[in-house]
Design a protein around this motif. Sequence first.
Motif, PDB file in Angstrom:
ATOM      1  N   MET A  74      26.345 -25.204  38.211  1.00 15.44           N
ATOM      2  CA  MET A  74      25.724 -24.440  39.280  1.00 15.44           C
ATOM      3  C   MET A  74      26.210 -24.914  40.648  1.00 15.44           C
ATOM      4  O   MET A  74      26.607 -24.106  41.506  1.00 15.44           O
ATOM      5  N   LEU A  75      26.190 -26.215  40.874  1.00  8.13           N
ATOM      6  CA  LEU A  75      26.624 -26.743  42.162  1.00  8.13           C
ATOM      7  C   LEU A  75      28.106 -26.487  42.404  1.00  8.13           C
ATOM      8  O   LEU A  75      28.530 -26.293  43.551  1.00  8.13           O
ATOM      9  N   SER A  76      28.894 -26.466  41.335  1.00  8.72           N
ATOM     10  CA  SER A  76      30.326 -26.172  41.480  1.00  8.72           C
ATOM     11  C   SER A  76      30.540 -24.746  41.957  1.00  8.72           C
ATOM     12  O   SER A  76      31.363 -24.488  42.841  1.00  8.72           O
ATOM     13  N   ALA A  77      29.804 -23.802  41.377  1.00  5.23           N
ATOM     14  CA  ALA A  77      29.922 -22.410  41.798  1.00  5.23           C
ATOM     15  C   ALA A  77      29.454 -22.229  43.238  1.00  5.23           C
ATOM     16  O   ALA A  77      30.064 -21.486  44.015  1.00  5.23           O
ATOM     17  N   GLU A 111      40.241 -11.675  38.152  1.00  6.22           N
ATOM     18  CA  GLU A 111      41.399 -12.317  37.534  1.00  6.22           C
ATOM     19  C   GLU A 111      41.372 -13.826  37.781  1.00  6.22           C
ATOM     20  O   GLU A 111      41.662 -14.623  36.875  1.00  6.22           O
ATOM     21  N   LEU A 112      41.024 -14.220  39.000  1.00  7.04           N
ATOM     22  CA  LEU A 112      40.947 -15.643  39.318  1.00  7.04           C
ATOM     23  C   LEU A 112      39.900 -16.349  38.455  1.00  7.04           C
ATOM     24  O   LEU A 112      40.090 -17.495  38.036  1.00  7.04           O
ATOM     25  N   LEU A 113      38.800 -15.663  38.181  1.00  9.50           N
ATOM     26  CA  LEU A 113      37.703 -16.243  37.409  1.00  9.50           C
ATOM     27  C   LEU A 113      37.956 -16.188  35.901  1.00  9.50           C
ATOM     28  O   LEU A 113      37.128 -16.673  35.127  1.00  9.50           O
ATOM     29  N   GLY A 114      39.097 -15.625  35.496  1.00 15.65           N
ATOM     30  CA  GLY A 114      39.357 -15.356  34.093  1.00 15.65           C
ATOM     31  C   GLY A 114      39.033 -16.476  33.120  1.00 15.65           C
ATOM     32  O   GLY A 114      38.265 -16.278  32.161  1.00 15.65           O
ATOM     33  N   PRO A 115      39.557 -17.691  33.301  1.00 18.25           N
ATOM     34  CA  PRO A 115      39.271 -18.758  32.341  1.00 18.25           C
ATOM     35  C   PRO A 115      37.797 -19.111  32.229  1.00 18.25           C
ATOM     36  O   PRO A 115      37.291 -19.351  31.133  1.00 18.25           O
ATOM     37  N   VAL A 116      37.088 -19.137  33.360  1.00 19.69           N
ATOM     38  CA  VAL A 116      35.653 -19.434  33.317  1.00 19.69           C
ATOM     39  C   VAL A 116      34.888 -18.297  32.642  1.00 19.69           C
ATOM     40  O   VAL A 116      33.976 -18.535  31.845  1.00 19.69           O
ATOM     41  N   ILE A 158      41.419 -25.577  38.672  1.00 21.96           N
ATOM     42  CA  ILE A 158      42.310 -24.634  39.353  1.00 21.96           C
ATOM     43  C   ILE A 158      41.547 -23.375  39.741  1.00 21.96           C
ATOM     44  O   ILE A 158      41.719 -22.837  40.850  1.00 21.96           O
ATOM     45  N   VAL A 159      40.688 -22.895  38.838  1.00 16.66           N
ATOM     46  CA  VAL A 159      39.864 -21.714  39.122  1.00 16.66           C
ATOM     47  C   VAL A 159      38.978 -21.965  40.339  1.00 16.66           C
ATOM     48  O   VAL A 159      38.901 -21.132  41.258  1.00 16.66           O
ATOM     49  N   GLN A 203      39.332 -20.767  47.905  1.00 16.37           N
ATOM     50  CA  GLN A 203      40.319 -20.270  48.866  1.00 16.37           C
ATOM     51  C   GLN A 203      40.182 -18.762  49.060  1.00 16.37           C
ATOM     52  O   GLN A 203      40.330 -18.251  50.183  1.00 16.37           O
ATOM     53  N   TYR A 204      39.900 -18.057  47.965  1.00 14.55           N
ATOM     54  CA  TYR A 204      39.737 -16.601  48.059  1.00 14.55           C
ATOM     55  C   TYR A 204      38.637 -16.248  49.056  1.00 14.55           C
ATOM     56  O   TYR A 204      38.824 -15.383  49.926  1.00 14.55           O
TER      57      TYR A 204
END
Length: 224
Positions: free
Chosen positions: A41-44, A142-147, A180-181, A187-188
Amino acid sequence: MNTPKTDWPSSLDDNELDELDRYLRAHANDGDLLLDGVHGMLSALAVGPVQVLPEEWLPEVLHEPFADEDEGNRVLALLAKLNDSINAELDVDAYEPILGEIDTESGPVLSAAGWCEGFSRAIDLRAGLWEKRLADDPHLMELLGPVMALAVDEGILSAEADFEKLSDEEYDECLTQVPIVLGAVGQYWQEHPATDAEMQAVSQERNTDKTVGPPRQRSGHWVH
């Protein structure tokens, strides 16, 4: 990145992680976030579009009164240190998600379920803003894809189409992509900040009651 050790962020050490983990477990009911979930949660929130103050996210973490002032000060200090460490770790490429363990027939395995649950709840705190931008800009999805793949695989999110379970190799690859995500998403939002219309959606949802999804069982302990 070759960063001098003295420049690395002051993250919680193993004893402090254990201490916070024990407190959260001792006061958790079904569906409450444990240490892995709090970290997700804190990461997001750290890489999200707008600041979310502790007064908003602490109710997602703390559900009972503290035993005394000393306990309250200690737990809040540990949470503040955990929160502050995330951006610092991302800045020096030292971020690692805190994962849980689940018991399987072949023994304990790492699980991103709790971390993804926390990540999802952070998005829910600004759901209107996130949903509008995700609908308008496929690049963010697309950036969030792996998560997102991990969250769907763990049943945290539902997929619109049929979703084949990730193989062990695919699961591990998604895990390696998490730092990386987070960097890319942060940055986005810096390069494409929330618009006035999107911020109005934030103001409206603050005044709307949010429903909580069904509790999800997790077992095991933190792994850093």
